[in-house]
Design a protein around this motif. Structure first.
Motif, PDB file in Angstrom:
ATOM      1  N   UNK A  41       0.852  -1.191   0.000  1.00  0.00           N
ATOM      2  CA  UNK A  41       0.000   0.000   0.000  1.00  0.00           C
ATOM      3  C   UNK A  41       0.890   1.244   0.000  1.00  0.00           C
ATOM      4  N   UNK A  42       0.620   2.164  -0.947  1.00  0.00           N
ATOM      5  CA  UNK A  42       1.426   3.382  -1.017  1.00  0.00           C
ATOM      6  C   UNK A  42       0.616   4.651  -0.757  1.00  0.00           C
ATOM      7  N   UNK A  43      -0.713   4.556  -0.801  1.00  0.00           N
ATOM      8  CA  UNK A  43      -1.533   5.730  -0.518  1.00  0.00           C
ATOM      9  C   UNK A  43      -2.889   5.289   0.018  1.00  0.00           C
ATOM     10  N   UNK A  44      -3.280   5.885   1.124  1.00  0.00           N
ATOM     11  CA  UNK A  44      -4.599   5.661   1.703  1.00  0.00           C
ATOM     12  C   UNK A  44      -5.257   7.031   1.855  1.00  0.00           C
ATOM     13  N   UNK A  45      -6.401   7.261   1.236  1.00  0.00           N
ATOM     14  CA  UNK A  45      -7.038   8.573   1.327  1.00  0.00           C
ATOM     15  C   UNK A  45      -7.666   8.786   2.705  1.00  0.00           C
ATOM     16  N   UNK A  46      -7.897  10.035   3.004  1.00  0.00           N
ATOM     17  CA  UNK A  46      -8.647  10.377   4.199  1.00  0.00           C
ATOM     18  C   UNK A  46     -10.116  10.155   3.860  1.00  0.00           C
ATOM     19  N   UNK A  47     -10.731   9.204   4.513  1.00  0.00           N
ATOM     20  CA  UNK A  47     -12.105   8.830   4.149  1.00  0.00           C
ATOM     21  C   UNK A  47     -13.115   9.927   4.447  1.00  0.00           C
ATOM     22  N   UNK A  69     -11.735   1.191  -2.020  1.00  0.00           N
ATOM     23  CA  UNK A  69     -11.538   0.588  -0.706  1.00  0.00           C
ATOM     24  C   UNK A  69     -12.747  -0.265  -0.368  1.00  0.00           C
ATOM     25  N   UNK A  70     -12.487  -1.512  -0.006  1.00  0.00           N
ATOM     26  CA  UNK A  70     -13.566  -2.438   0.258  1.00  0.00           C
ATOM     27  C   UNK A  70     -14.020  -2.470   1.702  1.00  0.00           C
ATOM     28  N   UNK A  71     -13.186  -1.995   2.611  1.00  0.00           N
ATOM     29  CA  UNK A  71     -13.511  -2.023   4.036  1.00  0.00           C
ATOM     30  C   UNK A  71     -13.365  -0.622   4.589  1.00  0.00           C
ATOM     31  N   UNK A  72     -13.260  -0.524   5.863  1.00  0.00           N
ATOM     32  CA  UNK A  72     -13.029   0.772   6.491  1.00  0.00           C
ATOM     33  C   UNK A  72     -11.623   1.264   6.169  1.00  0.00           C
ATOM     34  N   UNK A  73     -11.501   2.544   5.915  1.00  0.00           N
ATOM     35  CA  UNK A  73     -10.198   3.117   5.573  1.00  0.00           C
ATOM     36  C   UNK A  73      -9.180   2.936   6.695  1.00  0.00           C
ATOM     37  N   UNK A  74      -9.661   2.900   7.920  1.00  0.00           N
ATOM     38  CA  UNK A  74      -8.764   2.800   9.065  1.00  0.00           C
ATOM     39  C   UNK A  74      -8.017   1.471   9.097  1.00  0.00           C
TER      40      UNK A  74
END
Length: 127
Positions: A41-47, A69-74
Motif C-alpha cells: 500500500x502506497x496511498x490511503x485517502x482520508x475517508x 476501498x472495500x472495508x473501512x479506511x482505518x
C-alpha cells in the motif's frame, strides 16, 4: 413516446450490458482462477474527505494501481501489504473476499429490462 422506449432499451443493452461485458468476464476469470499476490500500500485517502468510492493506491510488480476501498479506511496503512487476486497480464485486482455474483445478477436484470423496453417500444401503439 414510442421512440423513447426504444432508445432507452438500446441504451441499456449497449452501454450498461454489452460494452462492460468483456471487463466483467475478465474480472470473473480473475475471481475464479486468479492467483494471490502481495501488493504494498502506497496511498490511503482520508475517508472523511473522499466520501464516495475512495481509492487506495498500491504497488505491485513496480507499477502503481488503484482500487476502491472495500472495508473501512482505518484498516489500511501506508507500507502494509495487501493480498489480492490477480491474473497475469491484466490490470484487474480483486480482494480475496470480493464476489462478482451480484454484479452479474444486476446486469442480467438490466438486460431483461432493456429488452422489455425495446419490445414494448416496438409493439406499442401510437395512441
Amino acid at each position: 413516446m414510442k421512440i423513447l422506449f426504444i432508445l432507452s432499451g438500446v441504451f441499456l443493452l449497449i452501454f450498461v450490458c454489452f460494452i462492460p461485458l468483456r471487463r466483467h468476464l475478465a474480472e470473473y476469470e480473475t475471481q475464479k482462477n486468479g492467483q494471490l499476490v502481495v501488493a504494498s500500500i502506497i496511498y490511503v485517502p482520508n475517508c472523511f474527505e473522499h466520501r464516495i468510492n475512495p481509492l487506495l493506491e498500491f504497488s505491485y510488480d513496480n507499477k502503481v494501481y488503484s482500487k476502491a476501498i472495500g472495508k473501512l479506511c482505518e484498516e489500511y496503512r501506508i507500507g502494509n501489504t495487501l493480498q489480492l487476486k490477480h491474473t497475469a497480464g491484466s490490470d484487474i485486482f480483486l480482494y480475496t473476499d470480493e464476489s462478482l455474483t451480484m454484479e452479474f445478477v444486476t446486469t442480467g436484470f438490466l438486460a431483461v429490462f432493456g429488452i422489455f423496453l425495446l419490445i414494448y417500444g416496438i409493439v406499442r401503439n401510437n395512441s
